[in-house]
Design a protein around this motif. Sequence first.
Motif, mmCIF file in Angstrom:
data_model
loop_
_atom_site.group_PDB
_atom_site.id
_atom_site.type_symbol
_atom_site.label_atom_id
_atom_site.label_comp_id
_atom_site.label_asym_id
_atom_site.label_seq_id
_atom_site.Cartn_x
_atom_site.Cartn_y
_atom_site.Cartn_z
ATOM 1 N N VAL A 155 1.073 -1.138 0.145
ATOM 2 C CA VAL A 155 -0.013 -0.082 -0.064
ATOM 3 C C VAL A 155 0.881 1.284 0.078
ATOM 4 C CG1 VAL A 155 -1.745 1.231 1.255
ATOM 5 C CG2 VAL A 155 -2.049 -1.175 1.128
ATOM 6 N N MET A 156 0.819 2.227 -1.141
ATOM 7 C CA MET A 156 1.704 3.122 -1.295
ATOM 8 C C MET A 156 0.961 4.469 -1.486
ATOM 9 S SD MET A 156 4.702 1.589 -3.789
ATOM 10 C CE MET A 156 3.396 0.362 -4.662
ATOM 11 N N ARG A 157 1.210 5.559 -0.913
ATOM 12 C CA ARG A 157 0.691 6.879 -0.784
ATOM 13 C C ARG A 157 1.074 7.789 -2.094
ATOM 14 N NH1 ARG A 157 -1.463 8.794 4.254
ATOM 15 N NH2 ARG A 157 -1.681 10.749 3.171
ATOM 16 N N GLU A 158 0.240 8.464 -2.557
ATOM 17 C CA GLU A 158 0.697 9.561 -3.371
ATOM 18 C C GLU A 158 1.179 9.085 -4.684
ATOM 19 O OE1 GLU A 158 -0.634 12.786 -3.459
ATOM 20 O OE2 GLU A 158 -1.609 12.464 -1.728
ATOM 21 N N LYS A 159 0.883 8.183 -5.519
ATOM 22 C CA LYS A 159 1.515 7.476 -6.512
ATOM 23 C C LYS A 159 0.851 7.706 -7.980
ATOM 24 C CE LYS A 159 4.494 5.352 -4.573
ATOM 25 N NZ LYS A 159 6.002 5.440 -4.889
ATOM 26 N N THR A 160 1.806 8.355 -8.869
ATOM 27 C CA THR A 160 1.210 8.791 -10.125
ATOM 28 C C THR A 160 1.045 7.744 -11.243
ATOM 29 O OG1 THR A 160 3.608 9.037 -11.003
ATOM 30 C CG2 THR A 160 2.796 10.912 -9.940
ATOM 31 N N PHE A 161 0.160 8.096 -12.079
ATOM 32 C CA PHE A 161 -0.367 7.080 -13.504
ATOM 33 C C PHE A 161 -0.067 8.122 -14.358
ATOM 34 C CE2 PHE A 161 -3.487 5.756 -16.442
ATOM 35 C CZ PHE A 161 -2.825 4.806 -16.733
ATOM 36 N N GLY A 162 0.766 8.223 -15.285
ATOM 37 C CA GLY A 162 0.815 9.047 -16.502
ATOM 38 C C GLY A 162 1.233 10.366 -15.890
ATOM 39 N N LYS A 163 0.183 11.359 -16.195
ATOM 40 C CA LYS A 163 0.206 12.650 -15.394
ATOM 41 C C LYS A 163 -0.776 12.968 -14.300
ATOM 42 C CE LYS A 163 1.542 14.934 -20.001
ATOM 43 N NZ LYS A 163 0.938 16.071 -21.026
ATOM 44 N N SER A 164 -1.287 11.503 -13.913
ATOM 45 C CA SER A 164 -2.136 11.676 -12.685
ATOM 46 C C SER A 164 -1.516 11.466 -11.463
ATOM 47 C CB SER A 164 -3.417 10.756 -12.999
ATOM 48 O OG SER A 164 -3.933 11.208 -14.243
ATOM 49 N N ARG A 165 -2.022 11.927 -10.417
ATOM 50 C CA ARG A 165 -1.595 11.468 -8.952
ATOM 51 C C ARG A 165 -2.885 11.060 -8.258
ATOM 52 N NH1 ARG A 165 3.051 12.539 -5.924
ATOM 53 N NH2 ARG A 165 3.895 13.883 -7.522
ATOM 54 N N PHE A 166 -2.753 9.834 -7.689
ATOM 55 C CA PHE A 166 -3.988 9.260 -6.903
ATOM 56 C C PHE A 166 -3.484 9.067 -5.527
ATOM 57 C CE2 PHE A 166 -4.421 7.494 -11.446
ATOM 58 C CZ PHE A 166 -5.960 7.987 -11.515
ATOM 59 N N ASP A 167 -4.403 8.924 -4.669
ATOM 60 C CA ASP A 167 -3.917 8.948 -3.210
ATOM 61 C C ASP A 167 -3.289 7.913 -3.073
ATOM 62 O OD1 ASP A 167 -5.404 11.332 -2.664
ATOM 63 O OD2 ASP A 167 -7.312 10.431 -2.624
ATOM 64 N N PHE A 168 -3.722 6.465 -3.429
ATOM 65 C CA PHE A 168 -2.917 5.307 -3.162
ATOM 66 C C PHE A 168 -2.717 4.622 -4.192
ATOM 67 C CE2 PHE A 168 -5.195 6.488 0.886
ATOM 68 C CZ PHE A 168 -4.256 6.183 1.726
ATOM 69 N N LEU A 169 -1.749 3.707 -4.161
ATOM 70 C CA LEU A 169 -1.659 2.275 -5.279
ATOM 71 C C LEU A 169 -1.404 1.359 -4.359
ATOM 72 C CD1 LEU A 169 -0.832 1.126 -8.085
ATOM 73 C CD2 LEU A 169 1.587 1.829 -7.576
ATOM 74 N N LEU A 170 -2.141 0.181 -4.704
ATOM 75 C CA LEU A 170 -2.063 -0.872 -4.005
ATOM 76 C C LEU A 170 -1.638 -2.013 -4.977
ATOM 77 C CD1 LEU A 170 -4.575 0.590 -2.680
ATOM 78 C CD2 LEU A 170 -5.442 -1.556 -2.049
ATOM 79 N N GLU A 171 -0.640 -2.829 -4.625
ATOM 80 C CA GLU A 171 0.076 -3.668 -5.646
ATOM 81 C C GLU A 171 0.553 -5.006 -5.183
ATOM 82 O OE1 GLU A 171 3.667 -2.198 -8.863
ATOM 83 O OE2 GLU A 171 3.628 -1.456 -6.917
#
Length: 229
Positions: free
Chosen positions: A105-121
């Motif tokens: 569980v990671m905070r403040e991760k980017t996807f393309g030019k977007s930044r989301f609150d979390f990335l679960l991986e």
Amino acid sequence: MRFAKETITAKFIDRPNRFKAFVELDGETVEAHVPNTGRNREILIPGCTVVLRKEDSPARKTKYSLIAGYKGDKLINIDSQIPNHVVEEALYLGLIDELRGYGSVMREKTFGKSRFDFLLEDPERKFYLEVKGVTLEADGVASFPDAPTERGAKHVRELMDALAEGHGAGILFLIQIEDVHMFTPAYSLDPEFSEVLKEAMDKGVKVMAYRCRVTESSLEVIGSIPVLI
């Protein structure tokens, strides 16, 4: 989660702008910071009881932050800085049923030019998660937003982009109120956001709503409620 700083109650007087409020504390008028840019008009009514968090930073102009208010007998947390912390704790504790089992569980991760609150991986999957705090309620139904939000609609569109790339994507509405039984977007207040959210749900973006147990010194996830879109 239990708040680290001490809280006290006061009487709300006025909110001259989005970030400033005046309250009555021990017979004196005191200025407090409001950590929420929403309107909160149905909560912050002159004379209502509010909860202040004591701040200890010498760099601050005010000694208090106004973090919650009583709407009748309902206590509503309005601190917009707290939802991500509460959701992070809930993710680690496995309290979000739809999102259990991810190894990271990671905070403040980017996807393309977007930044989301979390990335679960996990090694074979990614899930991008956006969190929205909810303070608007009527007759036990929670809604979002309480004012038009172009930024919110943008976030939902970006979740659809992540989904189109083959990743998991979802938005979690953290309802900072305990006594609610359903969530719905606020169509009358922001039809654009509401329609974009419906489109995203239809395309497979997970739309989740979880209510919280709210006290003057804590906020914790206690379970999901139905989403009606």
